[in-house]
Write an enzyme that holds these catalytic residues in place. Structure first.
Site, PDB file in Angstrom:
ATOM      1  N   TYR A  98      26.244  28.233  44.059  1.00 33.44           N
ATOM      2  CA  TYR A  98      27.269  27.301  43.592  1.00 33.44           C
ATOM      3  C   TYR A  98      28.699  27.680  43.949  1.00 33.44           C
ATOM      4  O   TYR A  98      29.609  26.867  43.779  1.00 33.44           O
ATOM      5  CB  TYR A  98      27.117  27.096  42.077  1.00 33.44           C
ATOM      6  CG  TYR A  98      25.834  26.364  41.754  1.00 33.44           C
ATOM      7  CD1 TYR A  98      25.757  24.986  41.873  1.00 33.44           C
ATOM      8  CD2 TYR A  98      24.689  27.058  41.382  1.00 33.44           C
ATOM      9  CE1 TYR A  98      24.578  24.309  41.614  1.00 33.44           C
ATOM     10  CE2 TYR A  98      23.500  26.395  41.125  1.00 33.44           C
ATOM     11  CZ  TYR A  98      23.452  25.011  41.244  1.00 33.44           C
ATOM     12  OH  TYR A  98      22.275  24.346  41.001  1.00 33.44           O
ATOM     13  N   PHE A 103      21.968  25.231  28.395  1.00 32.94           N
ATOM     14  CA  PHE A 103      21.707  23.800  28.484  1.00 32.94           C
ATOM     15  C   PHE A 103      21.047  23.477  29.812  1.00 32.94           C
ATOM     16  O   PHE A 103      20.888  22.369  30.207  1.00 32.94           O
ATOM     17  CB  PHE A 103      23.005  22.999  28.303  1.00 32.94           C
ATOM     18  CG  PHE A 103      24.117  23.387  29.246  1.00 32.94           C
ATOM     19  CD1 PHE A 103      24.228  22.794  30.500  1.00 32.94           C
ATOM     20  CD2 PHE A 103      25.044  24.349  28.894  1.00 32.94           C
ATOM     21  CE1 PHE A 103      25.245  23.142  31.371  1.00 32.94           C
ATOM     22  CE2 PHE A 103      26.076  24.704  29.768  1.00 32.94           C
ATOM     23  CZ  PHE A 103      26.173  24.096  31.006  1.00 32.94           C
TER      24      PHE A 103
END
Length: 410
Positions: free
Chosen positions: A123, A410
Site C-alpha cells: 500500500y 476492521f
C-alpha cells in the site's frame, strides 16, 4: 478477457464475499461471522471487478470517524475487504480499485483513508503510511508480579453474559475514543464485532468470556478473553488470551490485569493488540519476561492534505511549508503552508513560498497521528530538510502525548 469494475449490488454480496474468502485462503467464515460482515458492508462503498460471471477482485470502505491528536473525530474511509484472485494477478486490478476508491473518498469530502494491511509492502505505492503500532505481550505470570495503585481493591469485578456485555463494553469504548489517536468511532452494529466468537477462532480455547469492572454501580472497564487449558507433568500451564481490555481509570485498569494474572490453572497471559505505550509496562515487576513485540497496525492516507492537517492539533506554534509529492493523487502535489497558533489550532493552504521540508504524502500519513516522528523518517532519508532546524521543529509539534492505536480491527 474483458473485466468490468462496478459498485456492489446487495444481491451480489454472497458471491463477492466468497471471492474474498477464496483470495485469503479459502477458509469460510462461520454463519454468525458472515451475517455480521454482511450487515456491516456498505454496498454503495464497495466495488468489485467481474470477469464474466466471476468476481475476481474486491474492495470496500466503511464510513468511520477517526480520533486525531486533540480529540477531534475526522471523517475517514476505513478501507477493507481488498482482494485480487490469484488467477488475475499483475493485471492492474488493484491499482484500478485504489484509483476508483480514492476518487470516491475525495468526492465524499473525507480528508483521510485508513486501512490495516495483510501485506504492508503493497500500500505504500498508493500513498498509505504506517501510522500506528500494536504491541503483543506474552507474560509469564508465575514470575511476574503486578504493582497496582491505591484504590484498585475497591473495584468490583463480575462475569457478564454476552448479551449484557455488548452495550457495557461499547459504552466504555466510546468514552475512550477521543483520547487515543487512531481509534475509530463506529456506527450501529459495530458493537457486536468484538464479541463475535466463532469456534474456529478460539484456537482450542474456551468460549469468549467477559468480565466487567464496576464502581458505584457504573461499568468503568471490561476485558474479553479466552482460556486455553494446558497441562504438563508438573501441573497446569493454562494460557489466557486477551482479545480486549479497556478501562476509564488506572484503578479499574489495574484491577482487570490483576484478575487476569490470578485466574486458576494458568501461568501465561497473552495480549496480541495493545498500544505501544500500554500502562501495563509500568505495573509489571519484570518487563523482560513479557516477551514484547511490535508491528505496524493502522496505515493512513491523506486524501486532502490541507483539510487533514487542519483537523488535528499540534504541540506548539508552527509555521512551516511542506513540498508534498503525491503521484497517485496529484491534487495533493505542491507546496502547503501549515500555520499553528499558540493553542494548537491550525490552518493549511496552498502557497508559493519556499519550502522548509520535502516529503511524500506517505510520510505525512505515517506522522499524521503523532506516533511516527518526522525526525526518524528524516534519518531514513524519507524527509528532506530544506531549512536548517525545520525537521526538529516540525517533528516535535506533530508528536502525540499518547501513542496512537487501533484497538479493534476492521
Amino acid at each position: 478477457m474483458t473485466t468490468e469494475l462496478r459498485v456492489l449490488q446487495p444481491s451480489e454480496w454472497d458471491k463477492w464475499f466468497s471471492s474474498l474468502e477464496l483470495a485469503f485462503g479459502g477458509v469460510q467464515e462461520s454463519a454468525e461471522q458472515r451475517e455480521l460482515e454482511q450487515s456491516l458492508t456498505e454496498c454503495e462503498r464497495s466495488i468489485g471487478i467481474w470477469d464474466g460471471d466471476d468476481v475476481v477482485a474486491t474492495a470496500g470502505a466503511f464510513s468511520f470517524r477517526v480520533a486525531v491528536p486533540g480529540g477531534a473525530l475526522v471523517p475517514a474511509a476505513g478501507v477493507t475487504m481488498v482482494s485480487v484472485a490469484s488467477t488475475h494477478r499483475r493485471r492492474g486490478l488493484l491499482t484500478a480499485m485504489m484509483r476508483r476508491q480514492l476518487d470516491d473518498v475525495r468526492a465524499l469530502g473525507e480528508p483521510i483513508a485508513v486501512l490495516t494491511a495483510s501485506e504492508p509492502a503493497i500500500y505504500g505505492r498508493f500513498g498509505y503510511g504506517a501510522a500506528t503500532r500494536q504491541m503483543s505481550l506474552t507474560i509469564d505470570t508465575d514470575r511476574v508480579r503486578l504493582s497496582v495503585p491505591e484504590g484498585t481493591d475497591a473495584v468490583r469485578l463480575r462475569h457478564a453474559r454476552k448479551d449484557e456485555a455488548v452495550a457495557a463494553c461499547e459504552s466504555v469504548y466510546a468514552r475512550l475514543v477521543p483520547g487515543r489517536p487512531g481509534t475509530p468511532a463506529h456506527g450501529p452494529g459495530w458493537e457486536r464485532k468484538p464479541l463475535t466468537d466463532p469456534a474456529s477462532s478460539r484456537g482450542g480455547g474456551s468460549v469468549l468470556q467477559c468480565v466487567l469492572a464496576e464502581r458505584d454501580g457504573e461499568v468503568v472497564g471490561y476485558t474479553n478473553y479466552h482460556i486455553k487449558p494446558e497441562w504438563e507433568m508438573s501441573g497446569p500451564k493454562g494460557r489466557i488470551v486477551v482479545s480486549d481490555l479497556a478501562a476509564l481509570d488506572p484503578m479499574a485498569y489495574a484491577a482487570l490485569w490483576q484478575f487476569l494474572f490470578g485466574i486458576d490453572l494458568t501461568s501465561t497471559v497473552e495480549a496480541r493488540n495493545r498500544p505501544a505505550d500500554d500502562a501495563v509496562l509500568h505495573l509489571v515487576s519484570d518487563v523482560r519476561r513479557c516477551d514484547i513485540r511490535l508491528r505496524d497496525s493502522l496505515h493512513v492516507r491523506l486524501v486532502d492534505v490541507g483539510a487533514a492537517l487542519e483537523a488535528r492539533t499540534y504541540r506548539g506554534p508552527l509555521d512551516v511549508v511542506f513540498e508534498v509529492e503525491d503521484t497517485f493523487c496529484p491534487w495533493n502535489t505542491g507546496r502547503w503552508r501549515l500555520i499553528v497558533d499558540a493553542k494548537g489550532g491550525a490552518s493549511c493552504g496552498r502557497t508559493e513560498d519556499a519550502a522548509d521540508l520535502a516529503l511524500s504524502v506517505r510520510e505525512l500519513g505515517s506522522a499524521y497521528l503523532g506516533g511516527e516522528a518526522l525526525g526518524s523518517l528524516a534519518l531514513a532519508g524519507r524527509v528532506r530538510e530544506l531549512r536548517a532546524g525545520a525537521v526538529a521543529e516540525v517533528s516535535s509539534a506533530f508528536l502525540s502525548d499518547v501513542a496512537p492505536w487501533l484497538p479493534r480491527g476492521f
